[in-house]
Design a protein around this motif. Structure first.
Motif, PDB file in Angstrom:
ATOM      1  N   TYR A 246       0.847  -1.194   0.000  1.00 34.49           N
ATOM      2  CA  TYR A 246       0.000   0.000   0.000  1.00 34.49           C
ATOM      3  C   TYR A 246       0.882   1.244   0.000  1.00 34.49           C
ATOM      4  O   TYR A 246       2.106   1.165   0.156  1.00 34.49           O
ATOM      5  CB  TYR A 246      -0.933   0.013   1.208  1.00 34.49           C
ATOM      6  CG  TYR A 246      -0.222   0.071   2.541  1.00 34.49           C
ATOM      7  CD1 TYR A 246       0.071   1.297   3.131  1.00 34.49           C
ATOM      8  CD2 TYR A 246       0.162  -1.102   3.203  1.00 34.49           C
ATOM      9  CE1 TYR A 246       0.732   1.352   4.350  1.00 34.49           C
ATOM     10  CE2 TYR A 246       0.822  -1.041   4.409  1.00 34.49           C
ATOM     11  CZ  TYR A 246       1.097   0.193   4.980  1.00 34.49           C
ATOM     12  OH  TYR A 246       1.751   0.254   6.168  1.00 34.49           O
ATOM     13  N   VAL A 247       0.270   2.392  -0.179  1.00 31.56           N
ATOM     14  CA  VAL A 247       0.974   3.679  -0.152  1.00 31.56           C
ATOM     15  C   VAL A 247       0.254   4.590   0.835  1.00 31.56           C
ATOM     16  O   VAL A 247      -0.924   4.400   1.123  1.00 31.56           O
ATOM     17  CB  VAL A 247       1.006   4.338  -1.552  1.00 31.56           C
ATOM     18  CG1 VAL A 247       1.852   3.520  -2.512  1.00 31.56           C
ATOM     19  CG2 VAL A 247      -0.393   4.539  -2.098  1.00 31.56           C
ATOM     20  N   ASP A 248       0.962   5.578   1.342  1.00 28.93           N
ATOM     21  CA  ASP A 248       0.357   6.549   2.254  1.00 28.93           C
ATOM     22  C   ASP A 248      -0.393   7.621   1.455  1.00 28.93           C
ATOM     23  O   ASP A 248       0.074   8.072   0.403  1.00 28.93           O
ATOM     24  CB  ASP A 248       1.425   7.220   3.114  1.00 28.93           C
ATOM     25  CG  ASP A 248       2.079   6.240   4.075  1.00 28.93           C
ATOM     26  OD1 ASP A 248       1.382   5.310   4.514  1.00 28.93           O
ATOM     27  OD2 ASP A 248       3.283   6.413   4.363  1.00 28.93           O
ATOM     28  N   LEU A 249      -1.563   8.031   1.980  1.00 35.49           N
ATOM     29  CA  LEU A 249      -2.340   9.098   1.352  1.00 35.49           C
ATOM     30  C   LEU A 249      -1.681  10.435   1.669  1.00 35.49           C
ATOM     31  O   LEU A 249      -1.466  10.783   2.827  1.00 35.49           O
ATOM     32  CB  LEU A 249      -3.781   9.087   1.875  1.00 35.49           C
ATOM     33  CG  LEU A 249      -4.702  10.197   1.352  1.00 35.49           C
ATOM     34  CD1 LEU A 249      -4.966  10.017  -0.142  1.00 35.49           C
ATOM     35  CD2 LEU A 249      -6.016  10.211   2.125  1.00 35.49           C
ATOM     36  N   ARG A 250      -1.325  11.172   0.613  1.00 34.85           N
ATOM     37  CA  ARG A 250      -0.697  12.475   0.805  1.00 34.85           C
ATOM     38  C   ARG A 250      -1.771  13.537   1.079  1.00 34.85           C
ATOM     39  O   ARG A 250      -2.910  13.414   0.675  1.00 34.85           O
ATOM     40  CB  ARG A 250       0.116  12.877  -0.425  1.00 34.85           C
ATOM     41  CG  ARG A 250       1.331  11.987  -0.654  1.00 34.85           C
ATOM     42  CD  ARG A 250       2.276  12.603  -1.671  1.00 34.85           C
ATOM     43  NE  ARG A 250       3.491  11.799  -1.798  1.00 34.85           N
ATOM     44  CZ  ARG A 250       3.825  11.103  -2.875  1.00 34.85           C
ATOM     45  NH1 ARG A 250       3.026  11.090  -3.936  1.00 34.85           N
ATOM     46  NH2 ARG A 250       4.949  10.404  -2.914  1.00 34.85           N
ATOM     47  N   ALA A 251      -1.376  14.593   1.783  1.00 33.92           N
ATOM     48  CA  ALA A 251      -2.298  15.693   2.091  1.00 33.92           C
ATOM     49  C   ALA A 251      -2.835  16.300   0.803  1.00 33.92           C
ATOM     50  O   ALA A 251      -2.080  16.569  -0.132  1.00 33.92           O
ATOM     51  CB  ALA A 251      -1.586  16.760   2.921  1.00 33.92           C
ATOM     52  N   ARG A 252      -4.158  16.475   0.766  1.00 31.31           N
ATOM     53  CA  ARG A 252      -4.875  17.101  -0.343  1.00 31.31           C
ATOM     54  C   ARG A 252      -4.917  16.230  -1.595  1.00 31.31           C
ATOM     55  O   ARG A 252      -5.312  16.701  -2.664  1.00 31.31           O
ATOM     56  CB  ARG A 252      -4.297  18.477  -0.678  1.00 31.31           C
ATOM     57  CG  ARG A 252      -4.283  19.445   0.498  1.00 31.31           C
ATOM     58  CD  ARG A 252      -3.948  20.853   0.078  1.00 31.31           C
ATOM     59  NE  ARG A 252      -3.947  21.756   1.226  1.00 31.31           N
ATOM     60  CZ  ARG A 252      -3.834  23.073   1.159  1.00 31.31           C
ATOM     61  NH1 ARG A 252      -3.701  23.642  -0.033  1.00 31.31           N
ATOM     62  NH2 ARG A 252      -3.855  23.819   2.251  1.00 31.31           N
ATOM     63  N   GLU A 253      -4.529  14.967  -1.508  1.00 39.82           N
ATOM     64  CA  GLU A 253      -4.536  14.096  -2.690  1.00 39.82           C
ATOM     65  C   GLU A 253      -5.961  13.665  -3.012  1.00 39.82           C
ATOM     66  O   GLU A 253      -6.776  13.413  -2.119  1.00 39.82           O
ATOM     67  CB  GLU A 253      -3.661  12.865  -2.448  1.00 39.82           C
ATOM     68  CG  GLU A 253      -3.463  12.010  -3.695  1.00 39.82           C
ATOM     69  CD  GLU A 253      -2.456  10.887  -3.485  1.00 39.82           C
ATOM     70  OE1 GLU A 253      -2.032  10.270  -4.479  1.00 39.82           O
ATOM     71  OE2 GLU A 253      -2.111  10.626  -2.308  1.00 39.82           O
ATOM     72  N   ILE A 254      -6.265  13.576  -4.300  1.00 39.20           N
ATOM     73  CA  ILE A 254      -7.605  13.185  -4.743  1.00 39.20           C
ATOM     74  C   ILE A 254      -7.657  11.665  -4.904  1.00 39.20           C
ATOM     75  O   ILE A 254      -6.625  11.004  -5.080  1.00 39.20           O
ATOM     76  CB  ILE A 254      -7.984  13.885  -6.065  1.00 39.20           C
ATOM     77  CG1 ILE A 254      -7.014  13.497  -7.186  1.00 39.20           C
ATOM     78  CG2 ILE A 254      -8.013  15.398  -5.878  1.00 39.20           C
ATOM     79  CD1 ILE A 254      -7.377  14.080  -8.532  1.00 39.20           C
ATOM     80  N   PRO A 255      -8.865  11.063  -4.852  1.00 40.84           N
ATOM     81  CA  PRO A 255      -8.989   9.597  -4.924  1.00 40.84           C
ATOM     82  C   PRO A 255      -8.393   8.982  -6.185  1.00 40.84           C
ATOM     83  O   PRO A 255      -7.754   7.921  -6.126  1.00 40.84           O
ATOM     84  CB  PRO A 255     -10.500   9.374  -4.865  1.00 40.84           C
ATOM     85  CG  PRO A 255     -11.032  10.562  -4.139  1.00 40.84           C
ATOM     86  CD  PRO A 255     -10.164  11.696  -4.546  1.00 40.84           C
ATOM     87  N   ALA A 256      -8.573   9.611  -7.353  1.00 40.97           N
ATOM     88  CA  ALA A 256      -8.049   9.048  -8.603  1.00 40.97           C
ATOM     89  C   ALA A 256      -6.526   8.968  -8.565  1.00 40.97           C
ATOM     90  O   ALA A 256      -5.929   8.000  -9.072  1.00 40.97           O
ATOM     91  CB  ALA A 256      -8.514   9.886  -9.784  1.00 40.97           C
TER      92      ALA A 256
END
Length: 660
Positions: free
Chosen positions: A48-58
């Motif tokens: 898995y990868v970490d969700l970055r701040a302000r990143e969109i789902p796509a």
């Protein structure tokens, strides 16, 4: 041969049946596996990868697919994730992606525009309209993408992330690198545009080599303000009353207005200068509502004309706010501009503004007031100028541009709506033209407006109320009661103006006013002369009147006045005892002197008891000639000298001469 053919045919059919069963089994297995995988409870993937701040789902799905070594579409299909659902922010698709990626669903949706209501979009708690986002474009900061490329595992393009706020058209600068955002690709079809992994694979080399980089610039006050609003920080400016999308739109439109009234050193039509335009608007709007109003007033003064309404002056500002959806997407801004328009244009009941009826009028123009009252526009302008509401005709612009306060003029305008000319008042109240003029001299039936350059107008309801104040206490009188006469006849016989009789009634000195039964007109008012005369204050007469002269000489009043003016009889002028108007007076000596020397034909007729025709025949028969110093006029009496009468007709005693 026949048997061999049957055997081969049977084998062929058996093989076909076996093949159909095989492939059918495989297809069913695949469908079943997909169904099971799609409907099974998702669990976090090992890779898995970490969700970055302000990143969109796509963007997150593309990086997660790259981490697992497959394309985005294959990744979505294999895990039963609705690729289109992720692109269009459908809740169930986002929840499934969040479960596989081991991130909270709310965090995944925070920086993507979610539209729970038509035309509205919410991102990180801020409200925007759909027009706040760049249509069909994917914008990014190349420096941020290069930073992503060296972080994590996998291909460089597989580590690049897209932020939600990059898609706002008012965000034009990356505050981290001071680089302007650039459009990497465009596609109006959303699911093709958001296949981020596919597009980044093609553009990765240009991004890494700096091909997309543009010249750095310093962040403007608007850039910093918008970043603070997006981050949820408190807004200390006047713009805090608006939603973030509304406030940003206002800054843009206001900046466009500033470029129209003030020269700039850049081209406002260049899309690359949008950030400059927005900064101009923010510099004004952040200071308060008054500066915003002044800019809009300057715009109206610069581009307004006799026929230009708010739509022509405000242009796109008006057009966007006039759309049905703006009531939901920009409610506060819409109400602010709507209030400004109502306060600066002559709109009122009967007009529509932004699709809604205007219920209260704040301003009138001469044209709208004329339309409302039904009075001629030019005449109304003169009347309003007389009332001090507008400048005189030579000092004001077009009637459409001459505005005045509707509230301050409400009483006047409402009265003018019921205003009529003098003839209409006279007809409605039953007053003759001469009586109306005399009553006006005594302060009755004053016009509502009596301006120079325009005929006076009257409030008919006020005139009716004045007349009713006299009628209500009047005594009913029969029409055939000759003791009662109209005000006009009574005033004439008493040698006064009708207003003097009304003054006696108003002052409470006379309460014997009558009216014809059921009469409602001025001509129906009645008085008895015997009741009025004792109340009149006569001053001492300076002499005998021409009426007295007539009674003593049988000379008509017009002829008596002619004799006085010609000096035949001694006379003088003095104020009349009641009206104080100039009047001719004579003395008893002048009457005696006239009777001693002259005699009128009418006096001879009276003394001899003859009618007009008989005395005329007698005069002709005896050849009587009129006094030479008093030339006779056709249709008037004839004056004879007594010497002529005694010589040819008869003598009196004592005679006027010694003739036989």
């Amino acid at each position: 041969m026949t048997s061999a053919r049957r055997v081969r045919s049977s084998r062929h059919n058996t093989l076909r049946l076996s093949g159909s069963i095989f492939w059918g089994t495989i297809s069913a297995s695949i469908i079943l596996a997909g169904f099971v995988l799609k409907n099974c409870k998702p669990s976090p993937l090992p890779l898995y990868v970490d969700l970055r701040a302000r990143e969109i789902p796509a963007s997150f799905m593309a990086r997660l697919a790259n981490r697992n070594g497959v394309t985005t579409r294959d990744f979505a299909r294999d895990l039963g994730i609705d690729f289109f659902g992720v692109c269009y922010n459908k809740q169930d698709a986002i929840e499934r992606l969040a479960a596989f990626g081991n991130v909270p669903c709310a965090a995944l949706l925070r920086w993507t525009p979610v539209r729970p209501a038509a035309q509205n979009a919410h991102m990180n708690g801020q409200t925007f309209s759909r027009l706040s986002f760049s249509v069909g474009q994917m914008r990014a900061c190349p420096a941020c993408l290069r930073t992503h490329a060296v972080t994590g595992e996998g291909s460089a393009h597989g580590q690049m992330s897209f932020y939600g706020h990059w898609q706002l058209r008012h965000v034009s600068l990356c505050l981290t690198h001071n680089l302007p955002l650039v459009t990497l690709w465009s596609d109006k079809v959303q699911h093709r545009r958001l296949d981020i992994g596919l597009h980044l694979a093609e553009l990765a080399d240009d991004i890494l080599t700096g091909t997309f980089d543009r010249q750095e610039r310093t962040a403007t006050d608007f850039d910093i303000w918008l970043e603070n609003r997006l981050s949820g920080r408190t807004d200390q400016t006047w713009l805090h009353r608006f939603a973030t999308g509304e406030a940003a739109d206002l800054c843009t439109w206001l900046g466009e207005a500033v470029t129209k009234v003030e020269p700039q050193d850049f081209d406002p039509s260049d899309p690359d200068n949008l950030w400059r335009i927005t900064q101009l608007g923010y510099a004004t709007a952040s200071k308060g509502g008054a500066p915003v109003t002044r800019v809009l007033e300057r715009l109206q003064a610069e581009f307004g004309s006799a026929r230009a309404g708010p739509k022509q002056v405000l242009d796109s500002f008006y057009t966007i706010l006039g759309t049905p959806g703006s009531k939901n997407t920009r409610p506060t801004l819409r109400e602010f501009i709507r209030s400004h328009i109502i306060n600066h244009w002559p709109l009122g009941p009967g007009d529509n503004l932004f699709g809604e009826p205007v219920t209260t009028r704040k301003l009138h123009s001469i044209r709208t007031a004329a339309r409302e009252t039904g009075i001629d526009q030019r005449r109304l302008g003169n009347l309003l100028a007389q009332a001090g509401l507008v400048p005189p005709a030579g000092n004001r612009p077009d009637d459409n541009e001459t505005l005045f306060d509707a509230a301050a003029s409400r009483g006047l305008i409402d009265g003018l709506a019921n205003s009529v000319g003098a003839q209409s008042v006279q007809t409605a109240l039953g007053i003759s033209r001469s009586q109306f003029a005399l009553l006006r001299k005594d302060g009755y039936f004053e016009p509502q407006l009596d301006g120079t350059g325009a005929k006076p107008v009257w409030d008919l309801s006020a005139g009716r109320a004045l007349l009713n104040s006299f009628l209500k206490n009047a005594i009913p009188v029969a029409t055939n009661d000759n003791d009662w006469v109209g005000l006009a006849q009574a005033a004439q016989r008493l040698k006064i103006r009708p207003g003097k009789i009304l003054n006696l009634v108003r002052n409470g000195r006379f309460n014997q006013l009558g009216r014809v039964t059921n009469g409602m007109m001025y001509s129906d008012l009645r008085v008895r002369i015997a009741d009025v005369k004792p109340l009149l204050e006569y001053s001492a007469s300076p002499g005998l009147t021409l009426t007295d002269f007539k009674q003593a000489t049988h000379v008509s009043l017009p002829l008596g006045a002619r004799l006085a003016r010609a000096g035949i009889i001694s006379s003088f002028e003095a104020p009349q005892k009641l009206t104080r108007l100039p009047q001719i007076f004579v003395t008893q000596a002048s009457i005696d002197e006239f009777n001693a020397k002259f005699v009128a034909k009418s006096a001879l007729r009276h003394w001899l008891g003859l009618n007009h025709y008989a005395i005329t025949k007698l005069v002709r028969t005896f050849g009587l000639e009129g006094a030479p110093q008093i030339p006779a006029r056709p249709g008037t009496d004839v004056i004879f000298e007594w010497t002529e009468v005694e010589k040819k007709l008869f003598c009196r005693w004592p005679p006027a001469s010694n003739a036989d």
